[in-house]
Design a protein around this motif. Structure first.
Motif, PDB file in Angstrom:
ATOM      1  N   VAL A 151      -0.179   4.539   1.139  1.00 38.79           N
ATOM      2  CA  VAL A 151      -1.413   5.490   1.895  1.00 38.79           C
ATOM      3  C   VAL A 151      -1.295   6.874   1.977  1.00 38.79           C
ATOM      4  O   VAL A 151      -0.407   7.493   2.625  1.00 38.79           O
ATOM      5  CB  VAL A 151      -2.019   4.925   2.974  1.00 38.79           C
TER       6      VAL A 151
ATOM      7  N   ARG B  15       0.842  -1.052   0.057  1.00 42.85           N
ATOM      8  CA  ARG B  15      -0.064  -0.037  -0.095  1.00 42.85           C
ATOM      9  C   ARG B  15       1.076   1.096  -0.202  1.00 42.85           C
ATOM     10  O   ARG B  15       2.098   1.281   0.408  1.00 42.85           O
ATOM     11  CB  ARG B  15      -0.895   0.058   1.190  1.00 42.85           C
TER      12      ARG B  15
ATOM     13  N   ARG C  31      -5.679   2.464  -6.427  1.00 40.17           N
ATOM     14  CA  ARG C  31      -6.500   3.430  -6.245  1.00 40.17           C
ATOM     15  C   ARG C  31      -5.483   4.403  -5.421  1.00 40.17           C
ATOM     16  O   ARG C  31      -5.505   5.700  -5.846  1.00 40.17           O
ATOM     17  CB  ARG C  31      -7.800   3.643  -5.886  1.00 40.17           C
ATOM     18  N   GLU C  32      -5.292   4.204  -4.074  1.00 41.35           N
ATOM     19  CA  GLU C  32      -4.529   4.983  -3.215  1.00 41.35           C
ATOM     20  C   GLU C  32      -3.063   5.437  -3.873  1.00 41.35           C
ATOM     21  O   GLU C  32      -2.860   6.690  -3.837  1.00 41.35           O
ATOM     22  CB  GLU C  32      -4.308   4.307  -2.014  1.00 41.35           C
TER      23      GLU C  32
ATOM     24  N   GLN D 174      -3.484   7.944  -6.445  1.00 37.75           N
ATOM     25  CA  GLN D 174      -3.878   9.263  -5.831  1.00 37.75           C
ATOM     26  C   GLN D 174      -2.562   9.876  -5.349  1.00 37.75           C
ATOM     27  O   GLN D 174      -2.201  11.162  -5.582  1.00 37.75           O
ATOM     28  CB  GLN D 174      -4.625   9.262  -4.701  1.00 37.75           C
TER      29      GLN D 174
ATOM     30  N   SER E  61      -5.261  11.331   5.201  1.00 33.53           N
ATOM     31  CA  SER E  61      -6.275  12.482   5.292  1.00 33.53           C
ATOM     32  C   SER E  61      -6.097  13.475   6.081  1.00 33.53           C
ATOM     33  O   SER E  61      -5.871  13.017   7.354  1.00 33.53           O
ATOM     34  CB  SER E  61      -7.885  12.045   5.167  1.00 33.53           C
TER      35      SER E  61
ATOM     36  N   GLU F  16      -7.968  -1.422  -4.390  1.00 30.18           N
ATOM     37  CA  GLU F  16      -8.142  -0.554  -3.630  1.00 30.18           C
ATOM     38  C   GLU F  16      -6.759   0.196  -3.261  1.00 30.18           C
ATOM     39  O   GLU F  16      -6.436   1.515  -3.362  1.00 30.18           O
ATOM     40  CB  GLU F  16      -8.732  -0.793  -2.247  1.00 30.18           C
TER      41      GLU F  16
ATOM     42  N   PRO G 177      -5.060  15.063   1.340  1.00 33.37           N
ATOM     43  CA  PRO G 177      -4.177  14.090   1.473  1.00 33.37           C
ATOM     44  C   PRO G 177      -2.595  14.537   1.833  1.00 33.37           C
ATOM     45  O   PRO G 177      -2.177  15.348   1.162  1.00 33.37           O
ATOM     46  CB  PRO G 177      -4.151  13.270   0.245  1.00 33.37           C
TER      47      PRO G 177
END
Length: 196
Positions: free
Chosen positions: A132, A130, A176-177, A180, A135, A173, A140
């Motif tokens: 991450v 990941r 997607r992170e 971003q 937030s 998922e 972010p």
């Protein structure tokens, strides 16, 4: 030891493949060896810029401190092109040379694996479970170590033609992170994919 070193280093530069190099193309003419550095060499076999091209370096991982670290390490071990030396059992990873703007930094960035594509481009693979973005009220937040690592890899890829970067992740998922984070950093020369 010095005498042994002198004996072992007495070789023709053009025909020697060191532990840090590997043949990538089995279709080369007889007597010629295609290495990651071959396309960047001048006629005498010396790289025209020592801070360009691919090499392989030892990655000392140490013992994982928790199950998340062990999972990440297991995921990295499954990367295409990942390998360890049989004699030492140490992991060897592809490292792309570049001009590091930090004079105290290493002149290369490490990836977890690699493969040569049909068009001759060498794809350098970075495996992550990941990436991450945390937030915050301002949007972010990307940790400095993650940001710096991705920026260095992007810079190294921009300095070396014939290479492309990709981050492999285990889930949609996680991809997607990662996308971003790359968008937030403005990095366009590293793609993402879910490992099949």
């Amino acid at each position: 030891a010095k005498a042994q070193k002198a004996i072992r280093n007495d070789h023709a530069i053009q025909t020697y493949i060191g532990k840090h190099q590997t043949p990538l193309n089995s279709k080369t003419p007889k007597g010629d060896v295609d290495t990651p550095l071959k396309s960047q060499e001048n006629p005498k076999g010396v790289p025209s810029n020592p801070n360009r091209g691919l090499t392989f370096v030892v990655e000392n991982l140490g013992m994982p401190r928790n199950s998340a670290m062990q999972n990440a390490r297991d995921f990295e071990s499954g990367t295409t092109g990942a390998f360890s030396e049989i004699a030492t059992r140490q992991r060897q990873v592809p490292a792309l040379r570049y001009d590091n703007p930090n004079p105290n930094g290493a002149p290369f960035v490490k990836f977890d694996g690699y493969q040569q594509l049909d068009n001759g481009v060498i794809e350098l693979i970075d495996s992550k479970t990941r990436i991450v973005p945390f937030s915050t009220r301002e949007g972010p937040f990307i940790s400095p170590s993650v940001r710096d690592g991705l920026v260095r890899k992007s810079e190294a890829l921009s300095q070396n033609s014939g290479y492309r970067g990709v981050i492999e992740l285990p889930t949609i998922e996680a991809r997607r992170e990662a996308q971003q984070v790359l968008r937030k950093l403005g990095i366009t020369n590293i793609s993402t994919r879910v490992r099949q």
